[in-house]
Design a protein around this motif. Structure first.
Motif, PDB file in Angstrom:
ATOM      1  N   GLY A 176      46.169   9.866  66.971  1.00 44.32           N
ATOM      2  CA  GLY A 176      45.311  10.607  67.887  1.00 44.32           C
ATOM      3  C   GLY A 176      43.919  10.025  67.852  1.00 44.32           C
ATOM      4  N   ALA A 177      42.945  10.801  68.277  1.00 46.39           N
ATOM      5  CA  ALA A 177      41.567  10.318  68.287  1.00 46.39           C
ATOM      6  C   ALA A 177      41.091   9.995  66.875  1.00 46.39           C
ATOM      7  CB  ALA A 177      40.659  11.351  68.937  1.00 46.39           C
ATOM      8  N   ALA A 178      41.397  10.872  65.932  1.00 45.11           N
ATOM      9  CA  ALA A 178      41.031  10.693  64.526  1.00 45.11           C
ATOM     10  C   ALA A 178      41.778  11.748  63.722  1.00 45.11           C
ATOM     11  CB  ALA A 178      39.523  10.846  64.321  1.00 45.11           C
ATOM     12  N   SER A 179      42.035  11.440  62.468  1.00 48.72           N
ATOM     13  CA  SER A 179      42.781  12.388  61.638  1.00 48.72           C
ATOM     14  C   SER A 179      42.028  13.708  61.488  1.00 48.72           C
ATOM     15  CB  SER A 179      43.060  11.779  60.262  1.00 48.72           C
ATOM     16  OG  SER A 179      41.843  11.423  59.614  1.00 48.72           O
ATOM     17  N   PHE A 180      40.691  13.640  61.354  1.00 50.31           N
ATOM     18  CA  PHE A 180      39.930  14.879  61.166  1.00 50.31           C
ATOM     19  C   PHE A 180      39.921  15.733  62.428  1.00 50.31           C
ATOM     20  CE2 PHE A 180      36.791  11.574  62.237  1.00 50.31           C
ATOM     21  CZ  PHE A 180      36.157  12.133  63.327  1.00 50.31           C
ATOM     22  N   HIS A 181      40.042  15.093  63.593  1.00 48.96           N
ATOM     23  CA  HIS A 181      40.105  15.864  64.839  1.00 48.96           C
ATOM     24  C   HIS A 181      41.369  16.712  64.864  1.00 48.96           C
ATOM     25  CE1 HIS A 181      41.070  16.070  69.335  1.00 48.96           C
ATOM     26  NE2 HIS A 181      40.043  16.857  69.163  1.00 48.96           N
ATOM     27  N   LEU A 182      42.487  16.110  64.489  1.00 51.27           N
ATOM     28  CA  LEU A 182      43.729  16.881  64.449  1.00 51.27           C
ATOM     29  C   LEU A 182      43.717  17.885  63.302  1.00 51.27           C
ATOM     30  CD1 LEU A 182      46.431  14.209  65.349  1.00 51.27           C
ATOM     31  CD2 LEU A 182      45.317  15.881  66.829  1.00 51.27           C
ATOM     32  N   ALA A 183      43.126  17.522  62.174  1.00 49.89           N
ATOM     33  CA  ALA A 183      43.072  18.455  61.038  1.00 49.89           C
ATOM     34  C   ALA A 183      42.333  19.732  61.419  1.00 49.89           C
ATOM     35  CB  ALA A 183      42.402  17.776  59.850  1.00 49.89           C
ATOM     36  N   ALA A 184      41.352  19.599  62.311  1.00 53.22           N
ATOM     37  CA  ALA A 184      40.577  20.770  62.722  1.00 53.22           C
ATOM     38  C   ALA A 184      41.412  21.788  63.491  1.00 53.22           C
ATOM     39  CB  ALA A 184      39.386  20.327  63.570  1.00 53.22           C
ATOM     40  N   THR A 185      42.584  21.384  63.962  1.00 54.37           N
ATOM     41  CA  THR A 185      43.458  22.337  64.660  1.00 54.37           C
ATOM     42  C   THR A 185      44.170  23.260  63.686  1.00 54.37           C
ATOM     43  OG1 THR A 185      45.449  20.937  64.602  1.00 54.37           O
ATOM     44  CG2 THR A 185      43.902  20.590  66.435  1.00 54.37           C
ATOM     45  N   GLY A 186      44.163  22.899  62.395  1.00 49.41           N
ATOM     46  CA  GLY A 186      44.882  23.689  61.393  1.00 49.41           C
ATOM     47  C   GLY A 186      46.360  23.392  61.328  1.00 49.41           C
ATOM     48  N   TYR A 187      46.784  22.283  61.932  1.00 42.76           N
ATOM     49  CA  TYR A 187      48.209  21.977  61.956  1.00 42.76           C
ATOM     50  C   TYR A 187      48.715  21.535  60.591  1.00 42.76           C
ATOM     51  CZ  TYR A 187      47.962  16.750  62.153  1.00 42.76           C
ATOM     52  OH  TYR A 187      47.793  15.412  61.881  1.00 42.76           O
ATOM     53  N   ALA A 188      50.031  21.470  60.449  1.00 38.25           N
ATOM     54  CA  ALA A 188      50.638  21.149  59.156  1.00 38.25           C
ATOM     55  C   ALA A 188      51.143  19.720  59.082  1.00 38.25           C
ATOM     56  CB  ALA A 188      51.800  22.116  58.890  1.00 38.25           C
ATOM     57  N   GLY A 189      50.738  18.874  60.030  1.00 41.32           N
ATOM     58  CA  GLY A 189      51.296  17.531  60.094  1.00 41.32           C
ATOM     59  C   GLY A 189      50.402  16.425  59.593  1.00 41.32           C
ATOM     60  N   GLY A 190      49.366  16.750  58.844  1.00 42.84           N
ATOM     61  CA  GLY A 190      48.417  15.738  58.411  1.00 42.84           C
ATOM     62  C   GLY A 190      49.047  14.578  57.666  1.00 42.84           C
ATOM     63  N   ALA A 191      50.070  14.847  56.901  1.00 47.75           N
ATOM     64  CA  ALA A 191      50.727  13.779  56.135  1.00 47.75           C
ATOM     65  C   ALA A 191      51.493  12.816  57.022  1.00 47.75           C
ATOM     66  CB  ALA A 191      51.677  14.387  55.105  1.00 47.75           C
TER      67      ALA A 191
END
Length: 201
Positions: A122-137
């Motif tokens: 995506g745009a950046a890992s921290f951008h997606l992390a801010a959604t609270g999703y469980a897929g960071g790994a």
């Protein structure tokens, strides 16, 4: 063989530059590209282009489509207005019909839980992390990622995004895709001749 159309999601503030390579070259490969919006009313892109959609989201069915493309848009991070598009992406994937999401649309898919078990970018890992999703790994630092029927890319990678879609749909063979990517991504002048040869022109 008649191909099902490709559906391009459009909505106010959509990033019109992110899917131009994809839709133009899919059309050249023989795909009909149809636009789908929240309603039948026109929408305005980030660049000020007004688009009158071919159909409203409520009329879109996975079985009538070869692919759903979700563009980035400021609205993905400003509320739930585009959440119905993420839910439609779930219906597509559940039906075995591919989805491609770029830029902010990946955040919409993250909120819907569609990236929790799939490799993605995506745009950046921290951008997606801010959604609270469980897929960071499952986040991958790459120009574009395909996992099964889902393509993801960041906002600076419209050419890689198109490349993955061409591969997923089998729109072109691999020599043509390789030459196309080197031409449009790397500005390799030799790739033009190779692309013409690969396409039999």
């Amino acid at each position: 063989m008649t191909r099902r159309p490709v559906h391009l999601a459009v909505y106010d503030t959509y990033a019109d530059w992110e899917t131009g390579h994809t839709t133009a070259h899919l059309a050249l490969a023989g795909y009909e590209v149809r636009t789908v919006a929240p309603t039948g009313a026109s929408v305005t892109s980030a660049g000020g282009l007004r688009v009158l959609p071919d159909l409203a989201l409520g009329a879109l069915r996975p079985e009538d489509s070869a692919l759903l493309i979700l563009t980035g848009a400021r609205l993905w991070d400003e509320g739930d207005d585009l959440a119905p598009f993420a839910r439609t992406a779930r219906a597509f994937l559940d039906a075995g019909v591919p989805v491609a999401a770029i830029c902010g649309a990946t955040a919409g898919l993250a909120r819907e839980g569609l990236l929790d078990e799939r490799a993605h970018t995506g745009a950046a890992s921290f951008h997606l992390a801010a959604t609270g999703y469980a897929g960071g790994a499952r986040y991958v630092e790459s120009d574009a990622v395909t996992d099964g029927g889902l393509v993801t890319a960041g906002p600076t990678e419209p050419v890689a995004f198109a490349r993955e879609i061409f591969r997923l749909l089998g729109a072109y063979d691999e020599p043509a895709i390789d030459a196309w990517y080197r031409l449009f991504h790397d500005s390799d002048p030799q790739a033009y001749t190779e692309l013409e040869e690969a396409l039999g022109r």
